[in-house]
Enzyme design. Structure first.
Site, PDB file in Angstrom:
ATOM      1  CB  CYS A  71     -12.502  -0.066  -4.177  1.00  0.00           C
ATOM      2  SG  CYS A  71     -13.052  -1.656  -3.597  1.00  0.00           S
TER       3      CYS A  71
ATOM      4  NE  ARG B 218      -8.382   4.144  -3.482  1.00  0.00           N
ATOM      5  CZ  ARG B 218      -8.307   4.839  -2.357  1.00  0.00           C
ATOM      6  NH1 ARG B 218      -7.263   5.609  -2.148  1.00  0.00           N
ATOM      7  NH2 ARG B 218      -9.253   4.769  -1.456  1.00  0.00           N
TER       8      ARG B 218
ATOM      9  CD1 TRP C  49      -7.333  -5.460  -2.000  1.00  0.00           C
ATOM     10  CD2 TRP C  49      -8.898  -5.354  -0.395  1.00  0.00           C
ATOM     11  NE1 TRP C  49      -6.887  -6.161  -0.917  1.00  0.00           N
ATOM     12  CE2 TRP C  49      -7.815  -6.118   0.084  1.00  0.00           C
ATOM     13  CE3 TRP C  49      -9.995  -5.157   0.441  1.00  0.00           C
ATOM     14  CZ2 TRP C  49      -7.803  -6.674   1.363  1.00  0.00           C
ATOM     15  CZ3 TRP C  49      -9.983  -5.712   1.709  1.00  0.00           C
ATOM     16  CH2 TRP C  49      -8.882  -6.456   2.153  1.00  0.00           C
TER      17      TRP C  49
ATOM     18  CG  ASN D 125     -13.251   3.089  -1.638  1.00  0.00           C
ATOM     19  OD1 ASN D 125     -12.570   4.083  -1.423  1.00  0.00           O
ATOM     20  ND2 ASN D 125     -13.006   1.952  -1.044  1.00  0.00           N
ATOM     21  N   GLY D 126     -15.865   1.194  -0.088  1.00  0.00           N
ATOM     22  CA  GLY D 126     -16.276   1.233   1.319  1.00  0.00           C
ATOM     23  C   GLY D 126     -17.055  -0.020   1.666  1.00  0.00           C
TER      24      GLY D 126
ATOM     25  CD  GLU E 259       9.016  -0.994   6.627  1.00  0.00           C
ATOM     26  OE1 GLU E 259       8.095  -1.389   7.365  1.00  0.00           O
ATOM     27  OE2 GLU E 259       8.818  -0.605   5.465  1.00  0.00           O
TER      28      GLU E 259
ATOM     29  CE  LYS F 211       8.001  -2.533   2.644  1.00  0.00           C
ATOM     30  NZ  LYS F 211       7.472  -1.654   3.556  1.00  0.00           N
TER      31      LYS F 211
ATOM     32  CD  GLU G 146       4.773  -4.744   2.220  1.00  0.00           C
ATOM     33  OE1 GLU G 146       3.575  -4.593   2.466  1.00  0.00           O
ATOM     34  OE2 GLU G 146       5.620  -3.867   2.454  1.00  0.00           O
TER      35      GLU G 146
ATOM     36  CG  HIS H  18      13.806 -15.667  25.083  1.00  0.00           C
ATOM     37  ND1 HIS H  18      14.066 -16.313  26.264  1.00  0.00           N
ATOM     38  CD2 HIS H  18      14.519 -14.513  25.107  1.00  0.00           C
ATOM     39  CE1 HIS H  18      14.884 -15.566  27.002  1.00  0.00           C
ATOM     40  NE2 HIS H  18      15.167 -14.464  26.311  1.00  0.00           N
TER      41      HIS H  18
ATOM     42  CE  LYS I 167       1.410   3.462  -1.025  1.00  0.00           C
ATOM     43  NZ  LYS I 167       2.592   2.875  -0.375  1.00  0.00           N
TER      44      LYS I 167
HETATM   45  C1  G6P Z   1      -1.286  -0.952   3.861  1.00  0.00           C
HETATM   46  C2  G6P Z   1      -0.106  -0.668   2.961  1.00  0.00           C
HETATM   47  C3  G6P Z   1       1.143  -0.429   3.793  1.00  0.00           C
HETATM   48  C4  G6P Z   1       0.903   0.683   4.793  1.00  0.00           C
HETATM   49  C5  G6P Z   1      -0.332   0.412   5.654  1.00  0.00           C
HETATM   50  C6  G6P Z   1      -0.718   1.646   6.451  1.00  0.00           C
HETATM   51  O1  G6P Z   1      -1.115  -2.170   4.481  1.00  0.00           O
HETATM   52  O2  G6P Z   1       0.101  -1.755   2.067  1.00  0.00           O
HETATM   53  O3  G6P Z   1       2.215  -0.074   2.947  1.00  0.00           O
HETATM   54  O4  G6P Z   1       2.016   0.811   5.623  1.00  0.00           O
HETATM   55  O5  G6P Z   1      -1.447   0.098   4.822  1.00  0.00           O
HETATM   56  O6  G6P Z   1      -1.107   2.656   5.563  1.00  0.00           O
HETATM   57  P1  G6P Z   1      -1.029   4.194   5.862  1.00  0.00           P
HETATM   58  O7  G6P Z   1      -1.501   4.842   4.601  1.00  0.00           O
HETATM   59  O8  G6P Z   1      -1.959   4.448   7.017  1.00  0.00           O
HETATM   60  O9  G6P Z   1       0.371   4.520   6.188  1.00  0.00           O
END
Ligand code: G6P
Length: 611
Positions: free
Chosen positions: A2, A27, A73, A99-100, A484, A488, A491, A507, A606
């Site tokens: 949020c 956010r 969110w 937010n929280g 990674e 990508k 997501e 396996h 994010k």
């Molecule tokens: C969320 C974001 C990711 C990020 C992860 C950890 O899932 O979408 O992109 O890698 O949080 O976030 P941080 O800010 O702790 O790296």
């Protein structure tokens, strides 16, 4: 999660709120809303994004010079108009954004219902609005005391801003666990979850600490604790520029951030890696160096992409610094009963510096006596403030939800640390050190070269835009890159993607291989090269489709694979920094071709400030 914004001053509040919400949409973007106090208090809110909210805004909101806004969110209650913030209390005296998570909201709600308080939404936030109003009316105290008393009954996390209709000259803000920044202008204040909505108005900011309550009038800010102890606010200067938080001509933030990587890695080097003849200098670790060098074990914690960077760190620290490393998901670590010794060093990696699980894991490690270091991007965020020491990645603001430049800068910092420790322990010769530093400083230029081939990557992406499944394989330093790359793709394009150590394919995942599923193999020239060539053959023998990331000039894999993305020759220890770039672009182009919202993928946010 949020995003929250607030304004009090002489300006028309609405544009400040709407611009701020757009900057904070990364956010959360399930619903959005604003409350503006002019001649009377007006609230507009709806399910959807800030652009949907804009359709509900009319002239009557234009006159207010005090206001708050929220982009959500969802945690408690589905995303709909009613659950959207701001929330108004039962008798309409208070309006609040939050937010929280209020963990004891259910018990508080039941007790308020017993006292005839009515609720409209399913949210925990409305409970807080009603609790504040209940105390305000029953105890006949002012708004500020009602807020402080209500918050003392709350268990959970909050960054919140409260407006009171009876006291229209002020905003009351409070923080525990969720970030809140206040921009200090000339007879005006700006509030936001991070500094990005503020920077275009002022560079002077106050970061609230946990337990802080701010009472803000346009001409004055008073900072207190929940228990009413006044404290002098610390005003800091932001060093980000408005240009850094715009798309700068790119179609999406994610593309801009991929292309920014040469610059952001250079910024992360600056002043730290100087020349082949001088030592790596990480000022933030200066006071803890002896302990770091002597560490028997390093535990790296993080979530998402930051966890992947941690895995690269494991290879780097073990390879170069000969320190045993464990890499843990923060969310698992904090709920286990982990063994932490006093001479362990814990490194928390986080782009935002606000991830709830990472913060909780840090607190646990500190409680158990470990020294905790942070690798974070957002200056002044919670993690750098709670860790014993650390290193900032200077990636600049990362707005796209899918992390790109933060990852390469995190790996850059981990490499600097590992090389520095290795050197201090006398584990590398002068000659090898010089070679490594030379290679290291060439990385940005090599990434630029990869980026110049973006059109070739786009052409391959076109062929696979309709895939439903994919497999990503790598070995050694390139195994985290496979993870990674898969993250990508899934997501932002919603194509199922699985990352695996290449040798483990036998396996299980080998059963998935058919003529349609792309198998992306990260196979640059390193010590596992021959092995990964065999893995590619195993895929081809089953009529699999191979896209390989290879070292320039590699003809062996080129002849075997269906498509290749070339990267320049690079030392094994830096291979992750280059090989991830074509995979970022590949995912980006596929997602765009599928019409996905690249910067704001569905259901994601994010910064995950809830556990
Ligand atoms: C969320 C974001 C990711 C990020 C992860 C950890 O899932 O979408 O992109 O890698 O949080 O976030 P941080 O800010 O702790 O790296």
């Amino acid at each position: 999660m949020c995003g929250i914004v607030g304004y009090i001053g002489e300006r028309n509040a609405l544009p400040v709120l709407i611009n701020g919400l757009k900057r904070l949409e990364y956010r959360g973007y399930d619903s959005a809303g604003v409350a503006v106090l002019g001649e009377n208090l007006q609230i507009r809110k709806c399910k959807g994004k800030v652009t949907d909210l804009e359709k509900h805004l009319d002239k009557s909101l234009q006159s207010g010079t005090v206001g708050i806004g929220h982009t959500r969110w969802a945690t408690h209650g589905e995303p709909n108009d009613v659950n959207a913030h701001p929330h108004e209390s039962h008798h309409g005296k208070f309006v609040i954004i939050h937010n929280g998570i209020i963990e004891n909201y259910s018990r508080l709600r039941d007790r308020l219902i017993e006292r005839d308080v009515k609720f409209k939404s399913e949210t925990d936030t409305e409970v807080l609005a009603n609790l504040i109003e209940f105390i305000y009316e029953k105890s006949e105290v002012g708004a500020e005391l009602a807020v402080r008393l209500a918050l003392s009954k709350v268990i959970g996390a909050y960054g919140l801003v409260v407006m009171c209709k009876d006291e229209p000259d002020k905003l009351i803000a409070a923080r525990k666990g969720s970030p809140l920044v206040i921009g200090v202008g000339n007879e005006e204040y700006f509030l936001a979850s991070d500094a990005t909505p503020i920077v275009e108005y002022t560079k002077s900011v106050i970061y609230l600490n946990d337990g802080d309550v701010a009472i803000i009038r346009k001409e004055q800010l008073i900072l207190k604790t929940l228990k009413n102890d006044e404290q002098g606010p610390t005003v800091q200067q932001l060093n980000i520029d408005i240009g850094e938080i715009d798309k700068g001509g790119y179609e999406h933030f994610m593309l801009k951030e991929i292309f920014e990587q040469p610059k952001s890695i250079n910024d992360t080097f600056r002043g730290r890696v100087r020349s082949e003849e001088s030592e790596i200098h990480l000022g933030g670790l200066y006071n803890v160096l002896p302990k770091l060098i002597e560490a028997e074990r390093i535990i790296i914690i993080g979530c998402g992409t930051s966890w992947h960077a941690g895995l690269v760190g494991e290879y780097l620290f073990e390879d170069l610094a000969r320190i045993s490393v464990e890499v843990e998901y923060a969310s698992e670590f904090r709920y286990r009963n982990p063994i932490i010794n006093h001479d362990d060093v814990v490194i928390a990696i986080s782009q935002s510096g606000e991830t709830a699980d990472t913060l909780a894991a840090i607190r646990l490690a500190k409680e158990r006596g470990a020294m905790v270091l942070g690798i974070c991007n957002v200056v002044g965020s919670s993690i750098p403030r709670e860790t014993d020491a650390g290193v900032y990645t200077h990636a600049g603001p990362e707005i796209g939800v899918a992390s790109t430049k933060a990852f390469t800068c995190q790996v850059t910092v981990l490499a600097m640390m590992a090389i520095m420790i290795s050197r201090k322990k006398g584990l590398i010769t002068d000659e090898r050190y010089r070679d490594i530093i030379r290679e290291f400083t060439e990385i940005p230029g090599k990434i630029e070269k990869i980026l110049r081939h973006n059109h070739d990557i786009k052409k391959v992406a076109e062929l696979f835009q309709n895939a439903t499944n994919s497999l990503y394989l790598g070995r050694g330093y390139l195994f985290p890159v496979a993870l990674e790359g898969a993250l990508k793709l899934k997501e932002i394009s919603y194509i199922h993607a699985e990352g695996y150590p290449a040798a483990e394919m036998k396996h299980g995942p080998i059963a998935l291989i058919d003529t349609k599923m792309p198998v992306v193999v990260v196979a640059t020239k390193d010590s596992s090269y021959e092995k990964i060539v065999s893995n590619i053959q195993e895929v081809k023998a089953r009529n699999g489709v191979v896209i390989a990331v290879v070292t320039e000039g590699d003809t062996v894999i080129k002849n075997m694979a269906d498509h290749v993305f070339e990267i320049p020759q690079v030392d094994n220890i830096f291979a992750a920094l280059l090989s991830v770039v074509p995979l970022q672009l590949f995912s980006y182009y596929i997602a765009v071709m599928r019409g996905c919202n690249v910067d704001q993928p569905r259901n994601l946010a994010k910064s995950v400030t809830v556990e």
